[in-house]
Design a protein around this motif. Structure first.
Motif, PDB file in Angstrom:
ATOM      1  N   THR A 193      16.042  17.327   0.191  1.00  0.00           N
ATOM      2  CA  THR A 193      14.599  17.071   0.210  1.00  0.00           C
ATOM      3  C   THR A 193      14.380  15.572   0.426  1.00  0.00           C
ATOM      4  N   VAL A 194      13.553  15.260   1.443  1.00  0.00           N
ATOM      5  CA  VAL A 194      13.272  13.861   1.781  1.00  0.00           C
ATOM      6  C   VAL A 194      11.776  13.628   1.617  1.00  0.00           C
ATOM      7  N   GLY A 195      11.437  12.575   0.881  1.00  0.00           N
ATOM      8  CA  GLY A 195      10.045  12.193   0.695  1.00  0.00           C
ATOM      9  C   GLY A 195       9.819  10.749   1.108  1.00  0.00           C
ATOM     10  N   LEU A 196       8.638  10.468   1.662  1.00  0.00           N
ATOM     11  CA  LEU A 196       8.289   9.110   2.062  1.00  0.00           C
ATOM     12  C   LEU A 196       6.790   8.924   1.888  1.00  0.00           C
ATOM     13  N   TRP A 197       6.404   7.887   1.171  1.00  0.00           N
ATOM     14  CA  TRP A 197       4.994   7.559   1.021  1.00  0.00           C
ATOM     15  C   TRP A 197       4.856   6.057   0.824  1.00  0.00           C
ATOM     16  N   SER A 198       3.643   5.576   0.921  1.00  0.00           N
ATOM     17  CA  SER A 198       3.413   4.138   0.803  1.00  0.00           C
ATOM     18  C   SER A 198       2.181   3.852  -0.039  1.00  0.00           C
ATOM     19  N   THR A 199       2.180   2.698  -0.686  1.00  0.00           N
ATOM     20  CA  THR A 199       1.032   2.189  -1.426  1.00  0.00           C
ATOM     21  C   THR A 199       0.565   0.916  -0.738  1.00  0.00           C
ATOM     22  N   GLU A 200      -0.259   0.135  -1.416  1.00  0.00           N
ATOM     23  CA  GLU A 200      -0.727  -1.100  -0.806  1.00  0.00           C
ATOM     24  C   GLU A 200       0.393  -2.123  -0.647  1.00  0.00           C
ATOM     25  N   ARG A 201       1.399  -2.044  -1.475  1.00  0.00           N
ATOM     26  CA  ARG A 201       2.441  -3.076  -1.468  1.00  0.00           C
ATOM     27  C   ARG A 201       3.821  -2.554  -1.095  1.00  0.00           C
ATOM     28  N   PHE A 202       4.108  -1.280  -1.346  1.00  0.00           N
ATOM     29  CA  PHE A 202       5.461  -0.781  -1.173  1.00  0.00           C
ATOM     30  C   PHE A 202       5.480   0.513  -0.369  1.00  0.00           C
ATOM     31  N   ALA A 203       6.638   0.729   0.276  1.00  0.00           N
ATOM     32  CA  ALA A 203       6.973   2.036   0.836  1.00  0.00           C
ATOM     33  C   ALA A 203       8.135   2.581   0.027  1.00  0.00           C
ATOM     34  N   GLU A 204       8.069   3.851  -0.333  1.00  0.00           N
ATOM     35  CA  GLU A 204       9.111   4.439  -1.181  1.00  0.00           C
ATOM     36  C   GLU A 204       9.704   5.649  -0.483  1.00  0.00           C
ATOM     37  N   LEU A 205      11.038   5.638  -0.373  1.00  0.00           N
ATOM     38  CA  LEU A 205      11.803   6.727   0.235  1.00  0.00           C
ATOM     39  C   LEU A 205      12.614   7.411  -0.856  1.00  0.00           C
ATOM     40  N   VAL A 206      12.568   8.761  -0.868  1.00  0.00           N
ATOM     41  CA  VAL A 206      13.307   9.554  -1.850  1.00  0.00           C
ATOM     42  C   VAL A 206      14.178  10.541  -1.101  1.00  0.00           C
TER      43      VAL A 206
END
Length: 442
Positions: free
Chosen positions: A354-367
């Motif tokens: 399972t691959v997840g990717l999302w972003s906020t105002e400051r960071f991008a996070e990959l799982v």
């Protein structure tokens, strides 16, 4: 004063101090002599004015038979009406005092300079000029005495200034010389040594502390390189020994050897050596990054790497959740981060990644998560170390070389991010967090 460019700092600073002090003393001495001369001459002129005023006030009814010393009375036509014996044949001043006092200097026949003052007066209703002179001998003697004193004091002050500057600069540079001597003694095998740190919190003290911090970093890098070389040699020894053993056994019994099987084994070991070499090259070049920093669409990088995993058809890959993320970085390095995480998950997964990717105002996070056996608690803090492989991975024929996750950590940290292994009830779950707007250091 010329100082060679090759002269030391101590010599140059001492010469500069002597030059500056010498110029100051010469200029100050010249000003002082001028002031002294003007003051003494002014005193003589004031005395001449006092004398001439005193005499002019008593001659209205006629000149006395004998004039005071250095006094002269002159008519409008320039004729001398009366004078002391010293001035019988000398005109003190050619200036006529029309409306007030005139002053000046004059040299008498005896060779001495005199200060002269003249005032208008009248003798029996006849306009005259009265002059009085005062010798400047004392003024000249005072200036000469001051000049002699300066000629003695100035060299002594220059010697004192030079000696003081030499001692002060030498004392200030003593810690620098100690640092230099210690640095010349430090070699690649003695990086644990440090330069002496002065107790004072000044420029030299900060220099020493900065150099010690640099030596500590060099020692750390040297130790990491030493461990890296030892670990790399150890990892290379195993496949090379396996290749050599199988070839020696086959050559010892050529007729009974299944060469097709031997070729398959050799190919497998060669692939393992190739993978290990690639990972070692990546780590060896980690400190000499030349790939340019640019805008990278991280979601496209992830999708490209997922396509490669799906093409192999070993496990299923799901996206949840998944959104676009754009950041500044090095595309090749970020692709290797994603690839290593997917390879690790594919290696341990039973059926699904399972691959997840999302972003906020400051960071991008990959799982990246897998449904495999997970990582034992005892190994959770070690999985990002170089050449580390859990016992479970070592027992499998397809075990990696133990560098993939180490590369993930180093590349992520070089981009200003962080990577960690999160708690999970099923399999392993790796998180990579990267800043969106921060450009990584060169």
């Amino acid at each position: 004063m010329a100082v060679s460019r090759r002269a030391g700092v101590r010599v140059r600073l001492t010469a500069l101090a002597v030059l500056v002090v010498g110029l100051g003393l010469v200029v100050g001495g010249a000003v002082a002599l001028t002031l002294v001369g003007d003051q003494l001459t002014g005193n003589a002129e004031a005395e001449a004015r006092r004398q001439v005023d005193s005499f002019a006030s008593v001659i209205a009814d006629g000149l006395p038979s004998a004039l005071p010393p250095l006094v002269q009375v002159v008519a409008r036509d320039g004729s001398v009406l009366g004078a002391s014996s010293e001035l019988a044949h000398t005109r003190l001043l050619a200036l006529w005092p029309e409306s007030g006092v005139v002053t000046g200097t004059s040299r008498l026949p005896d060779g001495e300079h005199h200060a002269v003052a003249g005032v208008p007066a009248s003798v029996r209703d006849r306009s005259v000029a009265v002059y009085a002179a005062v010798s400047l001998e004392h003024a000249e003697e005072g200036v000469e005495a001051a000049t002699t004193a300066l000629a003695i004091i100035v060299p002594l002050l220059l010697v004192a200034a030079g000696g003081t500057a030499w001692l002060v600069v030498g004392r200030a540079l003593r810690p620098v010389e100690a640092i230099r001597e210690r640095v010349t003694e430090i070699t690649a095998s003695q990086l644990d040594r440090r330069v002496p740190e002065p107790s004072a919190d000044d420029e030299v003290g900060r220099l020493a502390r900065t150099m010690n911090e640099m030596l500590a970093r060099l020692e750390e890098v040297h130790e990491r390189q030493r461990r890296f070389a030892a670990d790399a040699a150890h990892e290379l020894r195993s496949p090379l020994a396996s290749l050599r053993t199988r070839l020696e056994v086959g050559l010892a019994h050529p007729s009974s050897t299944d060469w097709v099987r031997v070729a398959g084994d050799l190919h497998r070991e060669a692939v393992r050596l190739g993978d290990l070499t690639d990972e070692l090259i990546v780590l060896a070049l980690a400190d000499g990054v030349t790939e340019p920093v640019e805008w990278v669409d991280l979601d496209e990088v992830v999708l490209n790497e997922i396509d490669a995993v799906r093409a192999r058809g070993v496990v299923d890959v799901e996206l949840s959740p998944f959104s676009a993320a754009r950041l500044r970085g090095r595309a090749g390095e970020l692709s290797r981060v994603v690839r290593n995480l997917l390879d690790n998950a594919e290696h341990h997964a039973r059926h699904r990644i399972t691959v997840g990717l999302w972003s906020t105002e400051r960071f991008a996070e990959l799982v990246v998560a897998d449904d495999g056996p997970g990582i034992p608690d005892s190994d959770r803090t070690k999985v990002f170390e170089r050449f580390f492989r859990s016992q479970r991975a070592r027992d499998r024929d397809t075990g990696g070389v133990g560098l993939g996750l180490a590369i993930v950590r180093e590349v992520t940290e070089r981009h200003g991010g962080a990577v960690w292994l999160a708690d999970s009830t099923d399999g392993a779950r790796f998180h990579v967090r990267l800043p969106l707007a921060v450009e990584p250091p060169a």
